[in-house]
Scaffold this motif. Structure first.
Motif, mmCIF file in Angstrom:
data_model
loop_
_atom_site.group_PDB
_atom_site.id
_atom_site.type_symbol
_atom_site.label_atom_id
_atom_site.label_comp_id
_atom_site.label_asym_id
_atom_site.label_seq_id
_atom_site.Cartn_x
_atom_site.Cartn_y
_atom_site.Cartn_z
ATOM 1 N N LEU A 1 28.794 46.385 75.403
ATOM 2 C CA LEU A 1 29.207 45.761 76.669
ATOM 3 C C LEU A 1 30.733 45.735 76.749
ATOM 4 C CD1 LEU A 1 28.297 44.287 79.215
ATOM 5 C CD2 LEU A 1 28.186 42.168 77.905
ATOM 6 N N PHE A 2 31.371 45.372 75.645
ATOM 7 C CA PHE A 2 32.836 45.336 75.606
ATOM 8 C C PHE A 2 33.418 46.723 75.896
ATOM 9 C CE2 PHE A 2 36.608 46.203 72.921
ATOM 10 C CZ PHE A 2 37.523 45.350 73.518
ATOM 11 N N TYR A 3 32.865 47.747 75.233
ATOM 12 C CA TYR A 3 33.390 49.105 75.428
ATOM 13 C C TYR A 3 33.147 49.595 76.854
ATOM 14 C CZ TYR A 3 35.289 50.330 70.892
ATOM 15 O OH TYR A 3 36.100 50.404 69.794
ATOM 16 N N LEU A 4 32.039 49.154 77.458
ATOM 17 C CA LEU A 4 31.798 49.552 78.845
ATOM 18 C C LEU A 4 32.880 48.939 79.752
ATOM 19 C CD1 LEU A 4 30.117 50.863 81.073
ATOM 20 C CD2 LEU A 4 28.737 48.785 81.176
ATOM 21 N N VAL A 5 33.121 47.634 79.538
ATOM 22 C CA VAL A 5 34.145 46.963 80.358
ATOM 23 C C VAL A 5 35.501 47.651 80.156
ATOM 24 C CG1 VAL A 5 35.408 44.788 80.669
ATOM 25 C CG2 VAL A 5 32.927 44.754 80.326
ATOM 26 N N GLU A 6 35.842 47.939 78.903
ATOM 27 C CA GLU A 6 37.122 48.586 78.617
ATOM 28 C C GLU A 6 37.177 49.987 79.244
ATOM 29 O OE1 GLU A 6 39.909 47.164 76.336
ATOM 30 O OE2 GLU A 6 38.806 45.781 77.606
ATOM 31 N N ALA A 7 36.054 50.699 79.174
ATOM 32 C CA ALA A 7 36.033 52.054 79.742
ATOM 33 C C ALA A 7 36.240 51.990 81.246
ATOM 34 C CB ALA A 7 34.716 52.747 79.413
ATOM 35 N N VAL A 8 35.555 51.035 81.902
ATOM 36 C CA VAL A 8 35.685 50.903 83.354
ATOM 37 C C VAL A 8 37.131 50.584 83.720
ATOM 38 C CG1 VAL A 8 35.044 49.467 85.335
ATOM 39 C CG2 VAL A 8 33.290 50.245 83.734
ATOM 40 N N MET A 9 37.767 49.718 82.907
ATOM 41 C CA MET A 9 39.143 49.337 83.226
ATOM 42 C C MET A 9 40.147 50.411 82.810
ATOM 43 S SD MET A 9 39.038 45.355 83.148
ATOM 44 C CE MET A 9 39.812 44.932 81.651
ATOM 45 N N GLY A 10 39.642 51.486 82.218
ATOM 46 C CA GLY A 10 40.539 52.582 81.826
ATOM 47 C C GLY A 10 41.357 52.274 80.592
ATOM 48 N N ASN A 11 40.863 51.342 79.756
ATOM 49 C CA ASN A 11 41.650 50.955 78.575
ATOM 50 C C ASN A 11 41.416 51.834 77.354
ATOM 51 O OD1 ASN A 11 42.764 48.947 80.020
ATOM 52 N ND2 ASN A 11 41.453 47.311 79.209
ATOM 53 N N LEU A 12 40.391 52.702 77.427
ATOM 54 C CA LEU A 12 40.153 53.560 76.260
ATOM 55 C C LEU A 12 41.014 54.817 76.408
ATOM 56 C CD1 LEU A 12 36.249 53.253 75.945
ATOM 57 C CD2 LEU A 12 37.984 52.033 74.662
ATOM 58 N N LYS A 13 42.325 54.614 76.342
ATOM 59 C CA LYS A 13 43.273 55.716 76.625
ATOM 60 C C LYS A 13 43.460 56.651 75.446
ATOM 61 C CE LYS A 13 44.808 54.852 80.816
ATOM 62 N NZ LYS A 13 45.337 53.521 81.046
ATOM 63 N N GLU A 14 43.954 57.836 75.758
ATOM 64 C CA GLU A 14 44.009 58.868 74.715
ATOM 65 C C GLU A 14 44.915 58.564 73.543
ATOM 66 O OE1 GLU A 14 46.411 62.429 76.097
ATOM 67 O OE2 GLU A 14 45.647 61.621 77.979
ATOM 68 N N SER A 15 46.016 57.865 73.793
ATOM 69 C CA SER A 15 46.957 57.706 72.690
ATOM 70 C C SER A 15 46.568 56.571 71.743
ATOM 71 C CB SER A 15 48.348 57.446 73.252
ATOM 72 O OG SER A 15 48.271 56.319 74.096
ATOM 73 N N ALA A 16 45.558 55.789 72.120
ATOM 74 C CA ALA A 16 45.207 54.625 71.298
ATOM 75 C C ALA A 16 44.718 55.059 69.916
ATOM 76 C CB ALA A 16 44.127 53.831 71.996
ATOM 77 N N ASP A 17 44.936 54.185 68.950
ATOM 78 C CA ASP A 17 44.376 54.423 67.624
ATOM 79 C C ASP A 17 42.979 53.789 67.639
ATOM 80 O OD1 ASP A 17 43.485 54.200 65.075
ATOM 81 O OD2 ASP A 17 45.385 53.523 64.218
#
Ligand code: PFF
Length: 449
Positions: free
Chosen positions: A111-127
């Motif tokens: 659920l957390f990852y879905l929310v983050e994905a929707v908000m565009g927080n799973l960005k490419e440069s993240a570790d």
């Protein structure tokens, strides 16, 4: 006491039972097992396990549930009053309760990852590794998401069998299948498609060891939701015209198809990005894949965004339909045997399971050093339920249906009182009397050693 619910249509029956089966086990655990155990050879063995072990055990659970039309504990009490067989009824409900307590933890991450994905927080440069570790070890967020997920599950179960479980399954399962189809099509446009497919389709039998066979069987049990009271409870809501064998085949087929198709979109994606291993282990879903999706769609970030959101939505739907069946299995017992209204029963079970769940949530953070028998609470619950109680349950179900129950009763149930033909009855009986108990006993001993 409230009236018992019933599924109202054949489609509702299949989708609800398939909803229980299709879960995190298909999208997360299956591809990981395939990666770790040599690809296509594992898939072939898995298919054999589903056919020769999964379908017969599922059919046996359906026989017990539909014949008694009651929750799992009462079902065994009714069929074997005063006998020790009732241990299996208690085992089924207990295991469902324990699995629910740690299943919601992973579902909460989803659920957390879905929310983050929707908000565009799973960005490419993240570790991605640090991102994941920071989240799961934090004292508040994972707990909030696990509670939110449990609340979602409760909201469905509290509405009852028809208005809650059946209706939701009819919406969520088609959505889930559609998402898988979109992801597979999308994934086939990636450069790693042929390598990914070769990995999935070209068996290398040199990798097959007894351990691989046993892993395949364990995976089939978990994935098909066997021996946990869930399918037995759902079968108690089947109508007298439901064809049990056909239903068991349909459910097993849908479950296996979703698992294999998950491999079909995950591996082409993984092989499209250099430097990523196919056997990425449990971090596959939360560390490797967001990274892979971003890198694979670097030139078309919008597609990467949609792909990632759909992927976590898929995981969430899969987890939800499974956790609903876990909660229902225990709730049905509290409603029918402890005479509580459904709303109250579902709250009690959700809260108690969540209390146990807190220990599992914190197994990745503040309680990561607290170990019993060398395992964190999360690992301990997983070990005790899936490695000990589950195989034991599987053996007991087969022995109970194959040896204890009257052969006539079983035949009447699988033929709907002789209104249907079931030509494979002897084969089925042979499998549950001899083949399956011996095969499961082999897993059990191997896992314990
Ligand atoms: N079959 C589900 C999965 O593959 O994730 C997990 C599960 C659901 C296990 C319901 C047990 C159960 F009773």
């Amino acid at each position: 006491m409230e009236q018992r619910g019933n599924f109202t249509s054949k489609l509702g029956v299949v989708l609800a039972a398939a909803g229980s089966a299709v879960g995190l086990g298909n999208v997360w655990r299956f591809p990981t097992e395939v990666g770790n155990n040599g690809g296509a050879a594992f898939i072939l063995i898995y298919l054999a396990c589903v056919l020769f072990v999964g379908v017969p055990v599922m059919l046996s659970e359906f026989v017990i549930g539909r014949h008694t039309h009651s929750n799992t504990i009462s079902a065994y009490n009714q069929l074997a009053p005063g006998k020790w067989w009732r241990i299996q009824g208690i085992n089924g409900v207990f295991v469902a309760f324990v699995i629910l307590s740690y299943y919601v933890v992973i579902a909460g991450w989803t659920l957390f990852y879905l929310v983050e994905a929707v908000m565009g927080n799973l960005k490419e440069s993240a570790d991605y590794t640090a991102y994941f570790n920071d989240f799961v070890s934090s004292p508040v967020s994972p707990l909030i998401y696990a509670v939110a997920f449990m609340a979602l599950t409760h909201l469905v179960v509290v509405r009852g069998v028809q208005a809650g479980i059946e209706k939701c399954s009819k919406v969520m399962m088609p959505m889930l299948l559609l998402i898988i189809a979109v992801l597979v099509v999308c994934s086939f446009s990636m450069p790693g498609t042929s390598e990914g497919l070769r990995f999935l389709l070209q068996p290398d039998f040199s990798k097959v060891t007894p351990g691989v066979v046993l892993s395949a069987m364990g995976q089939a049990f978990f994935s098909l939701s066997l021996a946990m009271g869930c399918l037995c409870t759902y079968a108690s809501y089947f109508g007298s015209d439901t064809n049990l064998f056909k239903t068991a085949c349909s459910v097993s087929m849908i479950d296996t198809m979703v698992a294999v198709l998950s491999g079909f979109f995950i591996f082409p994606a993984v092989f499209s990005v250099s430097g990523v291993e196919a056997n990425a282990g449990p971090g596959l879903v939360f560390i490797t894949l967001p990274n892979v999706f971003n890198m694979a769609f670097q030139n078309v970030p919008v597609v990467g965004y949609v792909f990632t959101v759909l992927f976590y939505l898929l995981l969430l739907l899969a987890a939800l339909t499974s956790s609903i069946s876990l909660l229902e299995s225990v709730t049905a017992y509290v409603v029918e045997s402890l005479h509580q209204p459904r709303a109250r029963a579902s709250v009690y079970v959700s809260v108690l399971s969540m209390l146990l769940g807190v220990l599992c949530v914190y197994s990745f953070g503040p309680l990561s050093d607290v170990k019993l028998f060398g395992l964190t609470f999360f690992d301990l619950f997983d070990f005790v339920s899936s490695k000990i109680l589950l195989p034991l349950g599987g053996i007991l179900i087969c022995l109970f249906t194959g040896w204890y129950l009257d052969r006539r009763l079983v035949l009447d149930e699988v033929t709907n009182q002789e209104r249907l033909r079931f030509k494979l009855f002897r084969v089925y009986l042979f499998l549950i009397r001899y083949v399956v108990p011996i095969a499961i006993a082999a897993i059990f001993v191997n896992e314990l050693i």
